[in-house]
Motif scaffolding. Structure first.
Motif, PDB file in Angstrom:
ATOM      1  N   GLN A 115      10.064 -19.245 -28.372  1.00 30.68           N
ATOM      2  CA  GLN A 115      10.235 -20.493 -29.291  1.00 30.68           C
ATOM      3  C   GLN A 115      10.544 -21.783 -28.521  1.00 30.68           C
ATOM      4  O   GLN A 115      10.430 -22.857 -29.164  1.00 30.68           O
ATOM      5  N   LEU A 116      10.953 -21.600 -27.512  1.00 31.15           N
ATOM      6  CA  LEU A 116      11.267 -22.797 -26.583  1.00 31.15           C
ATOM      7  C   LEU A 116      10.180 -23.339 -25.927  1.00 31.15           C
ATOM      8  O   LEU A 116       9.256 -22.654 -25.514  1.00 31.15           O
ATOM      9  N   GLU A 117      10.225 -24.832 -25.705  1.00 36.89           N
ATOM     10  CA  GLU A 117       9.051 -25.355 -25.199  1.00 36.89           C
ATOM     11  C   GLU A 117       8.853 -24.604 -23.575  1.00 36.89           C
ATOM     12  O   GLU A 117      10.099 -24.499 -22.887  1.00 36.89           O
ATOM     13  N   HIS A 118       8.076 -24.248 -23.223  1.00 33.29           N
ATOM     14  CA  HIS A 118       7.414 -23.358 -22.083  1.00 33.29           C
ATOM     15  C   HIS A 118       7.497 -24.311 -20.777  1.00 33.29           C
ATOM     16  O   HIS A 118       7.100 -25.447 -20.704  1.00 33.29           O
ATOM     17  N   LEU A 119       7.972 -23.703 -19.660  1.00 34.42           N
ATOM     18  CA  LEU A 119       8.239 -24.551 -18.092  1.00 34.42           C
ATOM     19  C   LEU A 119       6.764 -24.400 -17.623  1.00 34.42           C
ATOM     20  O   LEU A 119       6.294 -23.087 -17.408  1.00 34.42           O
ATOM     21  N   ASN A 120       5.858 -25.252 -17.509  1.00 31.11           N
ATOM     22  CA  ASN A 120       4.811 -25.287 -16.649  1.00 31.11           C
ATOM     23  C   ASN A 120       4.966 -24.986 -15.225  1.00 31.11           C
ATOM     24  O   ASN A 120       6.206 -25.134 -14.810  1.00 31.11           O
ATOM     25  N   THR A 121       4.117 -24.714 -14.619  1.00 22.15           N
ATOM     26  CA  THR A 121       4.210 -24.277 -12.895  1.00 22.15           C
ATOM     27  C   THR A 121       4.727 -25.611 -12.473  1.00 22.15           C
ATOM     28  O   THR A 121       4.245 -26.761 -12.768  1.00 22.15           O
ATOM     29  N   ALA A 122       5.571 -25.433 -11.607  1.00 25.10           N
ATOM     30  CA  ALA A 122       6.285 -26.635 -10.945  1.00 25.10           C
ATOM     31  C   ALA A 122       6.870 -27.652 -11.598  1.00 25.10           C
ATOM     32  O   ALA A 122       7.192 -28.687 -11.291  1.00 25.10           O
ATOM     33  N   SER A 123       7.280 -27.111 -12.948  1.00 26.50           N
ATOM     34  CA  SER A 123       7.988 -28.229 -13.663  1.00 26.50           C
ATOM     35  C   SER A 123       9.613 -27.896 -13.524  1.00 26.50           C
ATOM     36  O   SER A 123      10.066 -26.905 -13.295  1.00 26.50           O
ATOM     37  N   TRP A 124      10.212 -29.047 -13.821  1.00 20.24           N
ATOM     38  CA  TRP A 124      11.648 -28.693 -13.861  1.00 20.24           C
ATOM     39  C   TRP A 124      12.550 -29.177 -14.983  1.00 20.24           C
ATOM     40  O   TRP A 124      12.113 -29.865 -15.616  1.00 20.24           O
ATOM     41  N   ARG A 125      13.709 -28.550 -15.420  1.00 17.49           N
ATOM     42  CA  ARG A 125      14.401 -29.147 -16.634  1.00 17.49           C
ATOM     43  C   ARG A 125      15.858 -28.741 -16.353  1.00 17.49           C
ATOM     44  O   ARG A 125      16.333 -27.854 -15.886  1.00 17.49           O
ATOM     45  N   GLU A 126      16.610 -29.924 -16.653  1.00 12.43           N
ATOM     46  CA  GLU A 126      17.893 -29.725 -16.502  1.00 12.43           C
ATOM     47  C   GLU A 126      18.750 -28.876 -17.868  1.00 12.43           C
ATOM     48  O   GLU A 126      18.363 -29.180 -18.810  1.00 12.43           O
ATOM     49  N   VAL A 127      19.433 -28.013 -17.610  1.00 14.20           N
ATOM     50  CA  VAL A 127      19.938 -27.386 -18.550  1.00 14.20           C
ATOM     51  C   VAL A 127      21.288 -27.164 -18.761  1.00 14.20           C
ATOM     52  O   VAL A 127      22.039 -27.208 -17.570  1.00 14.20           O
ATOM     53  N   LYS A 128      22.163 -26.847 -19.758  1.00  8.66           N
ATOM     54  CA  LYS A 128      23.710 -26.672 -19.805  1.00  8.66           C
ATOM     55  C   LYS A 128      23.818 -25.790 -21.296  1.00  8.66           C
ATOM     56  O   LYS A 128      22.912 -25.615 -21.993  1.00  8.66           O
ATOM     57  N   TRP A 129      24.975 -25.089 -20.994  1.00 11.23           N
ATOM     58  CA  TRP A 129      25.424 -24.185 -22.015  1.00 11.23           C
ATOM     59  C   TRP A 129      25.547 -24.954 -23.370  1.00 11.23           C
ATOM     60  O   TRP A 129      25.814 -26.351 -23.341  1.00 11.23           O
ATOM     61  N   CYS A 130      25.176 -24.337 -24.446  1.00 15.33           N
ATOM     62  CA  CYS A 130      25.320 -24.945 -25.771  1.00 15.33           C
ATOM     63  C   CYS A 130      26.897 -25.237 -25.978  1.00 15.33           C
ATOM     64  O   CYS A 130      27.761 -24.430 -25.284  1.00 15.33           O
ATOM     65  N   PRO A 131      27.468 -26.139 -26.926  1.00 18.97           N
ATOM     66  CA  PRO A 131      28.878 -26.531 -27.122  1.00 18.97           C
ATOM     67  C   PRO A 131      29.824 -25.290 -27.282  1.00 18.97           C
ATOM     68  O   PRO A 131      30.789 -25.260 -26.785  1.00 18.97           O
ATOM     69  N   GLU A 132      29.117 -24.288 -28.075  1.00 19.78           N
ATOM     70  CA  GLU A 132      30.105 -23.021 -28.337  1.00 19.78           C
ATOM     71  C   GLU A 132      30.460 -22.303 -27.063  1.00 19.78           C
ATOM     72  O   GLU A 132      31.605 -22.106 -26.522  1.00 19.78           O
ATOM     73  N   LEU A 133      29.149 -22.111 -26.464  1.00 20.85           N
ATOM     74  CA  LEU A 133      29.408 -21.397 -25.093  1.00 20.85           C
ATOM     75  C   LEU A 133      30.082 -22.110 -24.043  1.00 20.85           C
ATOM     76  O   LEU A 133      30.594 -21.681 -23.075  1.00 20.85           O
ATOM     77  N   ALA A 134      29.869 -23.412 -23.937  1.00 19.06           N
ATOM     78  CA  ALA A 134      30.475 -24.322 -22.852  1.00 19.06           C
ATOM     79  C   ALA A 134      31.975 -24.119 -23.026  1.00 19.06           C
ATOM     80  O   ALA A 134      32.633 -24.213 -22.255  1.00 19.06           O
ATOM     81  N   GLU A 135      32.576 -24.076 -24.207  1.00 22.33           N
ATOM     82  CA  GLU A 135      33.846 -24.049 -24.579  1.00 22.33           C
ATOM     83  C   GLU A 135      34.388 -22.866 -23.908  1.00 22.33           C
ATOM     84  O   GLU A 135      35.531 -22.848 -23.624  1.00 22.33           O
TER      85      GLU A 135
END
Length: 225
Positions: free
Chosen positions: A201-221
């Motif tokens: 259900q998430l937007e797919h990463l195409n070949t050679a593409s990059w994306r910055e990610v982080k934990w959702c607020p609940e998991l980050a805590e």
């Protein structure tokens, strides 16, 4: 610490619409359409250079705007296509960023998801879809002999947690995780706090593409405790 997911560039396996998901086949330096294994295609090498340049600009922009000391770490799956991608990223960064960039480090847990009986089969899109349809029903399934979404989640999030232990005071570290489509899709699903059955259900990463990610607020805590 900032995590960047970077999918490998278009590969010779992509070119053949072939699933190459085992360490045995994915790391070989022979076989494949050119007799050199299943590394990057010429198209993939160009993709990676362009994408790595945009990522270098992103890192430079961050360093300039925050005036923080910045470090870069590149971790890569041991597959030929991911190692070639990581080395191209490293070469681009060496010429684009005014800092020392350590050589890429191979991390086994960033490897491709294993697709069981579909290994080396074509057409890949149809076979992937058959697996993904089962994923949406049960993220623990191992139908067709595939590695479960749950197992991929455990090993890829483990890489992130391990890196978080290495935070240095006073420095911002960009950790580039060079991996594969399914592995990265499943990892970012987990970091968002979603169950594994939703990874498509998430937007797919195409070949050679990059994306910055982080934990959702609940998991980050939880990670800050």
């Amino acid at each position: 610490m900032k995590f960047i997911l970077f999918r490998h560039g278009h590969s010779l396996a992509n070119q053949e619409s072939r699933i190459v998901s085992s360490l045995e086949h994915g790391t070989k330096k022979n076989g494949g359409p050119l007799g050199t294994g299943f590394g990057l295609s010429d198209k993939g090498k160009q993709e990676v250079h362009l994408s790595a340049t945009s990522l270098a600009d992103h890192i430079k922009s961050y360093s300039t705007s925050t005036k923080k000391q910045t470090q870069v770490s590149i971790l890569a799956s041991p597959f030929k296509r991911t190692l070639e991608t990581a080395n191209l990223i490293h070469d681009t960064f060496q010429t684009s960023l005014d800092m020392h960039i350590p050589s890429p480090v191979q991390v086994l847990d960033l490897r491709e998801r294993f697709f069981g009986e579909f290994e080396m089969q074509t057409p890949s899109d149809d076979l992937y879809t058959a697996v993904w349809n089962q994923d949406a029903i049960d993220p623990f399934h191992q139908k067709f002999g595939v590695e479960s979404v749950a197992t991929v989640t455990q090993r890829t999030t483990g890489v992130v947690r391990s890196e978080e232990q290495k935070v240095e005071e006073g420095a911002e570290t960009f950790v580039i995780l060079v991996s594969h489509g399914d592995a990265l899709q499943i990892l970012q699903t987990a970091m968002r706090g979603w169950s594994g059955d939703r990874h498509r259900q998430l937007e797919h990463l195409n070949t050679a593409s990059w994306r910055e990610v982080k934990w959702c607020p609940e998991l980050a805590e939880v990670h800050r405790r």
